[in-house]
Scaffold this active site. Structure first.
Site, mmCIF file in Angstrom:
data_model
loop_
_atom_site.group_PDB
_atom_site.id
_atom_site.type_symbol
_atom_site.label_atom_id
_atom_site.label_comp_id
_atom_site.label_asym_id
_atom_site.label_seq_id
_atom_site.Cartn_x
_atom_site.Cartn_y
_atom_site.Cartn_z
ATOM 1 N N GLU A 183 0.850 -1.196 0.000
ATOM 2 C CA GLU A 183 0.000 0.000 0.000
ATOM 3 C C GLU A 183 0.885 1.246 0.000
ATOM 4 O OE1 GLU A 183 -2.760 0.025 3.302
ATOM 5 O OE2 GLU A 183 -3.843 1.759 2.511
ATOM 6 N N TYR B 117 -6.691 -9.028 11.544
ATOM 7 C CA TYR B 117 -5.353 -8.773 12.087
ATOM 8 C C TYR B 117 -5.243 -9.352 13.495
ATOM 9 C CZ TYR B 117 -4.239 -5.582 8.256
ATOM 10 O OH TYR B 117 -3.961 -5.055 7.024
ATOM 11 N N GLU C 250 -5.963 -9.251 3.604
ATOM 12 C CA GLU C 250 -5.165 -8.565 4.630
ATOM 13 C C GLU C 250 -5.144 -9.447 5.858
ATOM 14 O OE1 GLU C 250 -5.834 -4.379 5.435
ATOM 15 O OE2 GLU C 250 -6.357 -4.013 3.344
ATOM 16 N N GLN D 193 2.158 -6.128 5.532
ATOM 17 C CA GLN D 193 2.337 -5.801 4.144
ATOM 18 C C GLN D 193 3.747 -6.217 3.743
ATOM 19 O OE1 GLN D 193 1.163 -1.770 3.175
ATOM 20 N NE2 GLN D 193 -0.775 -1.947 4.249
ATOM 21 N N ASN E 93 -12.406 -1.230 -0.733
ATOM 22 C CA ASN E 93 -11.684 -1.856 0.373
ATOM 23 C C ASN E 93 -12.321 -1.439 1.696
ATOM 24 O OD1 ASN E 93 -9.168 -2.907 1.909
ATOM 25 N ND2 ASN E 93 -9.273 -0.760 2.534
ATOM 26 N N GLU E 94 -12.553 -2.383 2.561
ATOM 27 C CA GLU E 94 -13.095 -2.092 3.903
ATOM 28 C C GLU E 94 -14.175 -1.007 3.819
ATOM 29 O OE1 GLU E 94 -10.076 -1.588 6.951
ATOM 30 O OE2 GLU E 94 -9.374 -3.640 6.644
HETATM 31 O O1 AHR Z 1 -2.892 -2.610 6.335
HETATM 32 C C1 AHR Z 1 -3.190 -1.415 6.961
HETATM 33 C C2 AHR Z 1 -4.653 -1.036 6.863
HETATM 34 O O2 AHR Z 1 -5.417 -1.969 7.570
HETATM 35 C C3 AHR Z 1 -5.271 -1.051 5.494
HETATM 36 O O3 AHR Z 1 -5.047 0.133 4.797
HETATM 37 C C4 AHR Z 1 -6.716 -1.215 5.783
HETATM 38 O O4 AHR Z 1 -7.410 -1.877 4.735
HETATM 39 C C5 AHR Z 1 -6.741 -2.001 7.090
HETATM 40 O O5 AHR Z 1 -7.575 -1.433 8.005
#
Ligand code: AHR
Length: 503
Positions: free
Chosen positions: A25, A251, A307, A356, A172-173
């Site tokens: 990103e 995450y 992600e 990432q 995205n999101e």
């Molecule tokens: O990876 C960091 C961020 O995490 C991304 O931009 C977003 O899609 C997610 O919330």
């Protein structure tokens, strides 16, 4: 003693190489500095891409790369990133650190990077703040070979041939940074936007990815599928249906979002909390997979975990908006268990992109000016690369009890096993225990093993590489493996990842 039974005859599904994908990103030092330094940099580069980083990434056989975001995607206007560099807009990256984005890395540079890496392309479009026209023109610019305004513009910018876009994400999101939408609202927008993601190259249709849930938000998955699912109709107009994949983001945050915890300063309780949360990925895949099964029992739509990874507090003294964190053996174990989970659910999980690639969150590479280091996570991806394109086979572990602390007990060992076309059996095994080594008796069903090649990644739980000592944690040959009549026998040390290639 743990027993690992492998039925190498019982094939359970193809492991799509894209499960080993990456995400990059416009965030912190991922694109700028990490991957792209520009042609005039003192850092050796080819057409602006760092040679050292590209060479290291090629050794991982990167299957696919997602770009330009993330949250950045829903603010990205692609026309700002094409044409002569001196004319490109300079602007603020509002999401990430408030720094200047000079758009020197844009569409052409992304495809150059993917060409150098030899990987597939995954572009994420802008639904949050972009128009349908903007998105459809981007697809035309990238993929149309005929006479059209966008194809002509591409040619004027120096690219005659269209590129191949393998995957296109529609937003995205969108439940969060991508517009704070309700699932109903996004679902209707998705139907509309995806209509104009045209398949200009009928031989290589663009695979469309619908924005999926945040972690356990099953209501999002239900609502979106209810509105957007359309059966593929090979003979008709909508020959690919409305979607080829549904994304999932998750995450691993050991603390809470305010105090996530340090990447390197943690104790055993934090370690097991992290492992427990990493294993939760399997529950999420089952949760969303069960809903997807109701609409798509033939599993045509992939769950795209585009992600995933550890998210800790940023390194002290660094820009909080850059999300720069170190990477220890704890990250290695999280990568190992996550990839094992994706392999085991390869019937539904068709792609996963670690967040990432360089210098941001759980990266495989960190850079500092001209220096570069490979993280423990890098070595796991290297040890697991043979699973790409292999067949998952049945395996089961019999191991006594669990390890951990109260409330965060986890199984000590976790595995996945695949068979490659040439008959090689690849076993990847993680020992989540910080203290206890574990003897393992691995038994194959029919195959009489002739040779075994093994690698190990091990160290203390906080062990990590630094620019001064870049090889403190690295993949090594694992010699203490004995061939037996029916398999192999070895002891996996505490806090380790092992890979075995049995022929
Ligand atoms: O990876 C960091 C961020 O995490 C991304 O931009 C977003 O899609 C997610 O919330």
């Amino acid at each position: 003693m743990a027993k690992l039974y492998v039925n190498e005859k019982k094939k359970k599904g193809y492991i799509n190489p894209e499960i080993y994908g990456h995400f990059s990103e416009h965030l912190g030092r991922c694109i700028y500095e990490g991957l792209f330094v520009g042609e005039d940099s003192h850092i050796p580069n080819k057409n602006g891409m760092r040679t050292d980083v590209v060479e290291a990434l090629k050794r991982l056989q990167i299957p696919v790369l997602r770009w330009p975001g993330g949250c950045f995607a829903d603010e990205y206007h692609w026309k700002d990133g094409i044409g002569p560099k001196e004319g490109r807009k300079r602007m603020v990256n509002t999401h990430w650190g408030g720094v200047v984005e000079d758009n020197s890395f844009g569409t052409h540079e992304f495809f150059e990077l993917c060409e150098q890496l030899g990987c597939k392309t995954y572009i994420n479009g802008n639904v949050g703040s972009g128009t349908v026209q903007e998105m459809s023109e981007w697809v035309e610019y990238m993929t149309f070979d005929g006479v059209s305004p966008m194809a002509e513009l591409r040619r004027r910018n120096g690219r005659e041939e269209p590129w191949r876009v393998d995957y296109f994400g529609v937003g995205n999101e969108n439940w969060g940074c991508g517009g704070n939408m309700t699932p109903e609202y996004y679902a209707n927008l998705y139907r509309r936007y995806q209509t104009y993601v045209r398949h200009y190259d009928k031989a290589a249709p663009v695979k469309k990815i619908c924005g999926g849930p945040n972690a356990d938000d099953d209501n999002w998955t239900k609502k979106v599928l209810e509105t957007c699912y359309a059966k593929p109709n090979p003979g008709g107009k909508n020959f690919s249906g409305f979607m080829d994949g549904l994304s999932l983001h998750y995450y691993v945050v050991p603390g809470d979002w305010e105090h996530k915890g340090s990447a390197t300063g943690f104790d055993e309780a934090d370690w097991y909390k992290t492992m427990h949360k990493a294993l939760y990925m399997e529950e999420l895949i089952k949760l969303h997979g069960a809903i997807m099964d109701q609409y798509d029992p033939d599993k045509k739509i992939g769950l795209i975990v585009d992600e995933w990874g550890d998210w800790f507090d940023v390194e002290p003294g660094t820009n909080p908006g850059f999300l720069y964190q170190q990477n220890t053996m704890r990250d290695a174990l999280v990568a190992a268990v996550s990839l094992n989970i994706f392999n085991r659910h390869c019937d539904r999980v068709k792609m996963a992109c670690i967040a990432q690639m360089v210098n941001v969150l759980q990266s495989v590479i960190l850079t500092e000016d001209e220096r570069m280091l490979l993280t423990p996570t890098y070595h796991v991806f290297h040890m697991y690369r043979g699973h790409q394109g292999a067949e998952l086979v049945e395996s089961s572990l019999s191991v006594e009890g669990t390890v951990g602390v109260e409330g965060y007990e986890v199984p000590a060992l976790q595995e996945s096993v695949s068979v490659r076309e040439d008959g090689t059996v690849l076993v990847t095994l993680a020992n989540l225990s910080v203290r206890e080594a574990c003897p393992v008796e691995l038994m194959l069903t029919e195959k009489k093993p002739e040779t075994v090649k093994a690698a190990i990644l091990t160290g203390k739980m906080q062990a990590h590489n630094t620019f001064e000592e870049p090889d403190r944690v690295k993949e090594e040959e694992f010699q203490d493996v004995a061939l037996t009549e029916r398999g192999v026998r070895f002891t996996i040390p505490a806090c380790s990842v092992v890979s075995l290639e049995i022929r």
